[in-house]
Scaffold this motif. Structure first.
Motif, PDB file in Angstrom:
ATOM      1  N   PRO A   9      58.947  59.300  15.168  1.00  0.00           N
ATOM      2  CA  PRO A   9      57.549  59.748  15.171  1.00  0.00           C
ATOM      3  C   PRO A   9      57.299  60.832  16.222  1.00  0.00           C
ATOM      4  O   PRO A   9      57.791  60.747  17.343  1.00  0.00           O
ATOM      5  N   ILE A  10      56.575  61.844  15.824  1.00  0.00           N
ATOM      6  CA  ILE A  10      56.176  62.906  16.749  1.00  0.00           C
ATOM      7  C   ILE A  10      54.723  62.639  17.112  1.00  0.00           C
ATOM      8  O   ILE A  10      53.825  62.790  16.288  1.00  0.00           O
ATOM      9  N   ALA A  11      54.513  62.193  18.344  1.00  0.00           N
ATOM     10  CA  ALA A  11      53.190  61.699  18.716  1.00  0.00           C
ATOM     11  C   ALA A  11      52.214  62.801  19.083  1.00  0.00           C
ATOM     12  O   ALA A  11      51.014  62.580  19.097  1.00  0.00           O
ATOM     13  N   ASP A  12      52.703  63.991  19.380  1.00  0.00           N
ATOM     14  CA  ASP A  12      51.850  65.033  19.945  1.00  0.00           C
ATOM     15  C   ASP A  12      52.145  66.362  19.243  1.00  0.00           C
ATOM     16  O   ASP A  12      52.669  67.297  19.845  1.00  0.00           O
ATOM     17  N   LEU A  13      51.801  66.439  17.977  1.00  0.00           N
ATOM     18  CA  LEU A  13      52.162  67.615  17.183  1.00  0.00           C
ATOM     19  C   LEU A  13      51.538  68.897  17.694  1.00  0.00           C
ATOM     20  O   LEU A  13      52.114  69.977  17.538  1.00  0.00           O
ATOM     21  N   GLU A  14      50.352  68.819  18.313  1.00  0.00           N
ATOM     22  CA  GLU A  14      49.709  70.044  18.764  1.00  0.00           C
ATOM     23  C   GLU A  14      50.458  70.717  19.911  1.00  0.00           C
ATOM     24  O   GLU A  14      50.241  71.899  20.185  1.00  0.00           O
ATOM     25  N   HIS A  15      51.359  69.975  20.570  1.00  0.00           N
ATOM     26  CA  HIS A  15      52.155  70.565  21.647  1.00  0.00           C
ATOM     27  C   HIS A  15      53.649  70.461  21.382  1.00  0.00           C
ATOM     28  O   HIS A  15      54.459  70.821  22.236  1.00  0.00           O
ATOM     29  N   ALA A  16      54.027  69.970  20.213  1.00  0.00           N
ATOM     30  CA  ALA A  16      55.435  69.705  19.924  1.00  0.00           C
ATOM     31  C   ALA A  16      56.282  70.975  19.881  1.00  0.00           C
ATOM     32  O   ALA A  16      57.428  70.980  20.350  1.00  0.00           O
ATOM     33  N   ASP A  17      55.749  72.060  19.322  1.00  0.00           N
ATOM     34  CA  ASP A  17      56.506  73.312  19.290  1.00  0.00           C
ATOM     35  C   ASP A  17      56.807  73.798  20.705  1.00  0.00           C
ATOM     36  O   ASP A  17      57.904  74.307  20.985  1.00  0.00           O
ATOM     37  N   MET A  18      55.847  73.647  21.596  1.00  0.00           N
ATOM     38  CA  MET A  18      56.030  74.061  22.985  1.00  0.00           C
ATOM     39  C   MET A  18      57.109  73.216  23.659  1.00  0.00           C
ATOM     40  O   MET A  18      58.024  73.741  24.309  1.00  0.00           O
ATOM     41  N   ALA A  19      56.989  71.892  23.510  1.00  0.00           N
ATOM     42  CA  ALA A  19      57.939  70.980  24.149  1.00  0.00           C
ATOM     43  C   ALA A  19      59.349  71.191  23.613  1.00  0.00           C
ATOM     44  O   ALA A  19      60.327  71.141  24.372  1.00  0.00           O
ATOM     45  N   TYR A  20      59.452  71.432  22.319  1.00  0.00           N
ATOM     46  CA  TYR A  20      60.773  71.617  21.700  1.00  0.00           C
ATOM     47  C   TYR A  20      61.486  72.825  22.296  1.00  0.00           C
ATOM     48  O   TYR A  20      62.686  72.770  22.598  1.00  0.00           O
ATOM     49  N   GLU A  21      60.757  73.905  22.476  1.00  0.00           N
ATOM     50  CA  GLU A  21      61.386  75.108  23.030  1.00  0.00           C
ATOM     51  C   GLU A  21      61.658  74.973  24.517  1.00  0.00           C
ATOM     52  O   GLU A  21      62.657  75.501  25.018  1.00  0.00           O
ATOM     53  N   TRP A  22      60.797  74.272  25.258  1.00  0.00           N
ATOM     54  CA  TRP A  22      61.100  74.008  26.670  1.00  0.00           C
ATOM     55  C   TRP A  22      62.410  73.244  26.772  1.00  0.00           C
ATOM     56  O   TRP A  22      63.243  73.501  27.636  1.00  0.00           O
ATOM     57  N   ASN A  23      62.597  72.315  25.842  1.00  0.00           N
ATOM     58  CA  ASN A  23      63.773  71.454  25.884  1.00  0.00           C
ATOM     59  C   ASN A  23      65.029  72.134  25.349  1.00  0.00           C
ATOM     60  O   ASN A  23      66.069  72.151  26.019  1.00  0.00           O
ATOM     61  N   TRP A  24      64.942  72.693  24.159  1.00  0.00           N
ATOM     62  CA  TRP A  24      66.140  73.159  23.452  1.00  0.00           C
ATOM     63  C   TRP A  24      66.218  74.671  23.266  1.00  0.00           C
ATOM     64  O   TRP A  24      67.143  75.164  22.624  1.00  0.00           O
ATOM     65  N   GLY A  25      65.289  75.412  23.821  1.00  0.00           N
ATOM     66  CA  GLY A  25      65.197  76.838  23.520  1.00  0.00           C
ATOM     67  C   GLY A  25      66.458  77.645  23.749  1.00  0.00           C
ATOM     68  O   GLY A  25      66.725  78.615  23.040  1.00  0.00           O
ATOM     69  N   ALA A  26      67.268  77.254  24.747  1.00  0.00           N
ATOM     70  CA  ALA A  26      68.474  78.025  25.055  1.00  0.00           C
ATOM     71  C   ALA A  26      69.668  77.623  24.189  1.00  0.00           C
ATOM     72  O   ALA A  26      70.684  78.325  24.153  1.00  0.00           O
ATOM     73  N   ASN A  27      69.553  76.485  23.491  1.00  0.00           N
ATOM     74  CA  ASN A  27      70.662  76.035  22.645  1.00  0.00           C
ATOM     75  C   ASN A  27      70.745  76.895  21.383  1.00  0.00           C
ATOM     76  O   ASN A  27      69.722  77.269  20.807  1.00  0.00           O
ATOM     77  N   LEU A  28      71.948  77.170  20.954  1.00  0.00           N
ATOM     78  CA  LEU A  28      72.165  77.943  19.734  1.00  0.00           C
ATOM     79  C   LEU A  28      71.924  77.083  18.503  1.00  0.00           C
ATOM     80  O   LEU A  28      72.066  75.859  18.539  1.00  0.00           O
ATOM     81  N   LEU A  29      71.561  77.725  17.412  1.00  0.00           N
ATOM     82  CA  LEU A  29      71.460  77.044  16.132  1.00  0.00           C
ATOM     83  C   LEU A  29      72.858  76.654  15.655  1.00  0.00           C
ATOM     84  O   LEU A  29      73.863  77.155  16.173  1.00  0.00           O
ATOM     85  N   SER A  30      72.937  75.792  14.657  1.00  0.00           N
ATOM     86  CA  SER A  30      74.242  75.375  14.145  1.00  0.00           C
ATOM     87  C   SER A  30      75.018  76.547  13.568  1.00  0.00           C
ATOM     88  O   SER A  30      76.247  76.507  13.482  1.00  0.00           O
ATOM     89  N   SER A  31      74.314  77.616  13.207  1.00  0.00           N
ATOM     90  CA  SER A  31      74.963  78.820  12.692  1.00  0.00           C
ATOM     91  C   SER A  31      75.647  79.620  13.796  1.00  0.00           C
ATOM     92  O   SER A  31      76.417  80.537  13.539  1.00  0.00           O
ATOM     93  N   GLY A  32      75.315  79.280  15.047  1.00  0.00           N
ATOM     94  CA  GLY A  32      75.870  80.001  16.183  1.00  0.00           C
ATOM     95  C   GLY A  32      74.956  81.094  16.712  1.00  0.00           C
ATOM     96  O   GLY A  32      75.227  81.688  17.757  1.00  0.00           O
ATOM     97  N   SER A  33      73.872  81.358  16.010  1.00  0.00           N
ATOM     98  CA  SER A  33      72.922  82.389  16.455  1.00  0.00           C
ATOM     99  C   SER A  33      71.815  81.746  17.282  1.00  0.00           C
ATOM    100  O   SER A  33      71.582  80.539  17.212  1.00  0.00           O
ATOM    101  N   ALA A  34      71.132  82.566  18.063  1.00  0.00           N
ATOM    102  CA  ALA A  34      70.035  82.081  18.893  1.00  0.00           C
ATOM    103  C   ALA A  34      68.720  82.196  18.133  1.00  0.00           C
ATOM    104  O   ALA A  34      68.571  83.042  17.248  1.00  0.00           O
ATOM    105  N   VAL A  35      67.778  81.331  18.465  1.00  0.00           N
ATOM    106  CA  VAL A  35      66.440  81.478  17.899  1.00  0.00           C
ATOM    107  C   VAL A  35      65.789  82.697  18.535  1.00  0.00           C
ATOM    108  O   VAL A  35      66.263  83.225  19.541  1.00  0.00           O
ATOM    109  N   ASP A  36      64.700  83.155  17.959  1.00  0.00           N
ATOM    110  CA  ASP A  36      63.965  84.295  18.501  1.00  0.00           C
ATOM    111  C   ASP A  36      63.520  83.957  19.918  1.00  0.00           C
ATOM    112  O   ASP A  36      62.643  83.113  20.134  1.00  0.00           O
TER     113      ASP A  36
END
Length: 220
Positions: A9-36
């Protein structure tokens, strides 16, 4: 027939995009490329602003911010959990586990590791950015906010304004839906004791999400 749907469950959808990028933003996608990285850094920065607005404190850390939250999570939650797990293993099983997870240092009966090593261990950035309120409305969460004949809708100002411009506004029913879906609001809502007896229930306090996108527009 018993059917079970396992979900996180995602309890805080209004801030979930922000939290996700704070957490995982530097990790590469499974394709090996970086997110924008422009989008990722904007969302990550917004999470820092949101976290600061909460004024959370923790023993030994003071006020939690985007700068020390990672250290807090590692020292207060992740390392103690790893220590408890490893301490319960036999010497042979512990050695096998540590060999397979070399980012963990085991010394004096205690597990230690860095946040950066933990992120590497977790692996690929599982979702593109934004993770939940997709610009093209393709995320399952966009469908969750669908209504009538409109299958998918934006539920954050960031994604909405990225697509429709700085003057765009969320549909009027979205804030109430976010309120209903986020249990955090209901920890502070004033509810009368009449709820359990069929009596009247007082209206909840207005708990408007604090969003850094109110005053500024997202990058195009």
């Amino acid at each position: 027939m018993l059917t079970i749907s396992w979900a996180c469950p995602i309890a805080d959808l209004e801030h979930a995009d922000m939290a996700y990028e704070w957490n995982w933003g530097a990790n590469l996608l499974s394709s090996g490329s970086a997110v924008d990285q422009t989008i990722s850094k904007a969302l990550s920065s917004a999470y820092g602003d949101y976290l600061a607005s909460l004024r959370l404190t923790a023993k030994g850390f003071g006020t939690l911010t985007a700068r020390n939250l990672d250290e807090y999570l590692v020292r207060t939650h992740l390392e103690p959990s790893a220590t408890q797990y490893l301490a319960a293993l036999s010497d042979a099983d512990r050695a096998t586990y540590l060999a397979a997870n070399s980012f963990i240092t085991w010394s004096g009966g205690r597990a230690t590791f860095s946040w950066a090593d933990f992120l590497t261990h977790v692996g690929a950035h599982k979702k593109n950015t934004p993770a939940f309120d997709a610009f093209d409305l393709s995320a399952p969460e966009n469908n969750e906010f669908g209504t009538g004949t409109t299958a998918n809708r934006h539920f954050t100002l960031y994604s909405l304004r990225h697509e429709e411009g700085a003057g765009a506004r969320l549909d009027s029913d979205i804030p109430a839906k976010l309120h209903l879906m986020n249990p955090m609001y209901h920890l502070v809502d004033r509810v009368s004791t009449g709820r359990s007896t069929g009596g009247s229930v007082s209206a909840p306090r207005t708990a408007t999400p604090r969003s850094p996108w109110r005053a500024t527009s997202p990058p195009a």
